[in-house]
Design a protein around this motif. Structure first.
Motif, short mmCIF file in Angstrom:
data_model
loop_
_atom_site.label_atom_id
_atom_site.label_comp_id
_atom_site.label_asym_id
_atom_site.label_seq_id
_atom_site.Cartn_x
_atom_site.Cartn_y
_atom_site.Cartn_z
N UNK A 54 5.02 3.18 -6.79
CA UNK A 54 4.35 3.81 -5.65
C UNK A 54 5.22 3.66 -4.40
N UNK A 55 5.77 2.48 -4.21
CA UNK A 55 6.61 2.21 -3.04
C UNK A 55 7.83 3.12 -3.00
N UNK A 56 8.59 3.15 -4.08
CA UNK A 56 9.81 3.96 -4.08
C UNK A 56 9.49 5.45 -3.99
N UNK A 57 8.42 5.88 -4.61
CA UNK A 57 8.01 7.28 -4.51
C UNK A 57 7.68 7.63 -3.07
N UNK A 58 6.90 6.77 -2.41
CA UNK A 58 6.51 7.00 -1.02
C UNK A 58 7.73 7.04 -0.10
N UNK A 78 9.63 -0.15 7.25
CA UNK A 78 10.07 -1.55 7.31
C UNK A 78 8.93 -2.49 6.96
N UNK A 79 7.75 -2.23 7.54
CA UNK A 79 6.59 -3.07 7.25
C UNK A 79 6.21 -3.02 5.79
N UNK A 80 6.23 -1.82 5.20
CA UNK A 80 5.90 -1.67 3.77
C UNK A 80 6.90 -2.41 2.90
N UNK A 81 8.16 -2.40 3.30
CA UNK A 81 9.20 -3.10 2.54
C UNK A 81 8.96 -4.61 2.54
N UNK A 82 8.57 -5.14 3.69
CA UNK A 82 8.27 -6.57 3.78
C UNK A 82 7.07 -6.92 2.90
N UNK A 83 6.05 -6.08 2.95
CA UNK A 83 4.85 -6.29 2.12
C UNK A 83 5.20 -6.27 0.63
N UNK A 84 6.03 -5.31 0.23
CA UNK A 84 6.41 -5.19 -1.18
C UNK A 84 7.22 -6.40 -1.64
N UNK A 85 8.10 -6.88 -0.79
CA UNK A 85 8.87 -8.09 -1.14
C UNK A 85 7.92 -9.27 -1.35
N UNK A 86 6.96 -9.41 -0.44
CA UNK A 86 5.97 -10.48 -0.59
C UNK A 86 5.13 -10.32 -1.84
N UNK A 87 4.72 -9.09 -2.13
CA UNK A 87 3.93 -8.83 -3.33
C UNK A 87 4.72 -9.10 -4.59
N UNK A 88 5.98 -8.72 -4.58
CA UNK A 88 6.85 -8.97 -5.73
C UNK A 88 6.97 -10.47 -5.99
N UNK A 89 7.19 -11.24 -4.93
CA UNK A 89 7.31 -12.69 -5.08
C UNK A 89 6.02 -13.30 -5.61
N UNK A 90 4.87 -12.75 -5.17
CA UNK A 90 3.59 -13.27 -5.64
C UNK A 90 3.36 -12.92 -7.10
N UNK A 91 3.71 -11.68 -7.48
CA UNK A 91 3.53 -11.28 -8.88
C UNK A 91 4.43 -12.08 -9.82
N UNK A 92 5.60 -12.42 -9.35
CA UNK A 92 6.56 -13.13 -10.21
C UNK A 92 6.40 -14.64 -10.14
N UNK A 107 4.47 -8.09 8.69
CA UNK A 107 4.43 -6.64 8.49
C UNK A 107 3.63 -5.95 9.59
N UNK A 108 2.50 -6.57 9.96
CA UNK A 108 1.67 -6.01 11.03
C UNK A 108 2.41 -6.03 12.37
N UNK A 214 -0.09 -7.47 -7.01
CA UNK A 214 -0.14 -7.66 -5.55
C UNK A 214 0.86 -6.74 -4.86
N UNK A 215 1.95 -6.46 -5.55
CA UNK A 215 2.97 -5.55 -5.00
C UNK A 215 2.33 -4.23 -4.60
N UNK A 216 1.49 -3.67 -5.47
CA UNK A 216 0.89 -2.38 -5.19
C UNK A 216 -0.37 -2.46 -4.36
N UNK A 217 -1.26 -3.42 -4.68
CA UNK A 217 -2.53 -3.51 -3.97
C UNK A 217 -2.32 -3.80 -2.49
N UNK A 218 -1.42 -4.74 -2.18
CA UNK A 218 -1.14 -5.04 -0.78
C UNK A 218 -0.43 -3.88 -0.09
N UNK A 219 0.46 -3.22 -0.82
CA UNK A 219 1.16 -2.07 -0.26
C UNK A 219 0.17 -0.97 0.13
N UNK A 220 -0.75 -0.64 -0.78
CA UNK A 220 -1.72 0.41 -0.50
C UNK A 220 -2.60 0.04 0.68
#
Length: 342
Positions: A54-58, A78-92, A107-108, A214-220
């Protein structure tokens, strides 16, 4: 309008192509949701990180659109990128809640720096003075809104396709409102976001072959919070509280009821339980698909009220929101939504 449709189609295609690739990547790095407790509905390991598609498509579709990126669009990226990095770290790695919160606040703050913030709020009392300036409260209001919606979307991500579908309906609602308000930037952003979600949803709907994590849910949640500040408005700078609260109704009310439920029962606000709406629907004997479709319908009804609220006076819109909230609280009380369930 044709341009918006083209952007949506491009976003759908990119997301649909990337999702299987992301799935293989998640399996390779062992970012997999393994059911460990009775709160999880799925019974077998499912790869996470679907939010990356979803992130890369957007992002790619937004960059491919004609014209230069606006300052607010750059801030959202930029904010979405920070959120995705955080979500990725949480998922992994399953990071701590306070670490997730810091990432969300960062991000806010990026949005604030790039001018995406709440400056004025529609006045619920006076018809002569339409807007109230929030002044120095602009930054904390914006942070609370973004962090709140980001976490609300994350909390309802409990059934196959639920969070993605509700986010899609919310995006379509804000898209329609943006068109009615001639807010071109918000219309572009929501058309792209809706497309990115729609390309991912077939892989995520029951039975899901991949979770957004979390990568996607937080991003959305982040993107909907940001875009609603751009599009769910009655003037170029005013934030119409009623519209986004209705457009994002399911995650907001479910989170609000969860907080009330835990407070009444003496439980920590952040402690997970099985009292969310989707859990209640499953307890009634509904299948995952049936529960998700019912929540889609509720989200669509609330979205329709959001569009209606945009067409009436501010005072009537606030009255409408109040009546809906009272009805929802009565229903929640009657059906035991404030009773604690492990």
């Amino acid at each position: 309008m044709n341009k918006l449709y083209v952007l949506a189609v491009i976003s759908i295609i990119i997301s649909a192509i990337l999702t299987p690739i992301v799935k293989r990547f998640a399996i390779k790095i062992k970012a997999i949701d393994i059911p460990k407790d009775n709160r999880r509905i799925h019974k077998k390991p499912i790869p996470l990180l679907g939010g990356l598609a979803i992130y890369f498509s957007f992002i790619l579709t937004l960059i491919l659109k004609t014209g230069e990126l606006s300052r607010s669009e750059i801030g959202i990226i930029i904010g979405a990128t920070i959120i995705v990095i955080g979500g990725f770290l949480d998922d992994k790695f399953d990071i701590r809640p306070w670490q997730k919160l810091l990432i969300q606040i960062a991000s806010a703050l990026i949005l604030v720096v790039f001018g995406v913030r709440i400056l004025l709020i529609t006045n619920p009392i006076s018809s002569s003075e339409l807007y109230i300036s929030v002044g120095m409260l602009s930054i904390p209001f914006t942070i609370m809104w973004v962090v709140g919606i980001t976490n609300a979307l994350n909390l309802i991500d409990g059934l196959d396709g639920l969070a993605a579908g509700v986010a899609f309906i919310s995006a379509i609602t804000i898209f329609i409102i943006a068109l009615l308000n001639t807010r071109a930037e918000a219309a572009v952003l929501t058309s792209i976001l809706a497309g990115a979600i729609l390309g991912f949803l077939p892989y995520n709907f029951n039975p899901a072959s991949i979770f957004m994590g979390d990568t996607g849910a937080q991003l959305l949640g982040f993107l909907l919070a940001a875009i609603s500040m751009e599009g769910a408005i009655k003037s170029a700078a005013a934030f119409s509280i009623v519209v986004p609260i209705l457009a994002l109704g399911i995650p907001i009310y479910d989170t609000l009821f969860a907080m009330i439920r835990r407070k009444i029962n003496g439980k920590p606000i952040m402690q997970a339980d099985k009292g969310h709406l989707h859990h209640r629907l499953l307890d009634m004997g509904l299948t995952q698909r049936q529960a998700v479709i019912i929540m889609y319908l509720i989200s669509a009804v609330l979205g329709s009220f959001a569009i209606l609220a945009m067409q009436i006076s501010t005072q009537r819109a606030y009255f409408l929101l109040t009546m809906i909230m009272i009805v929802l609280i009565i229903i929640a009380w009657k059906f035991g939504f404030f009773e604690h369930r492990e």
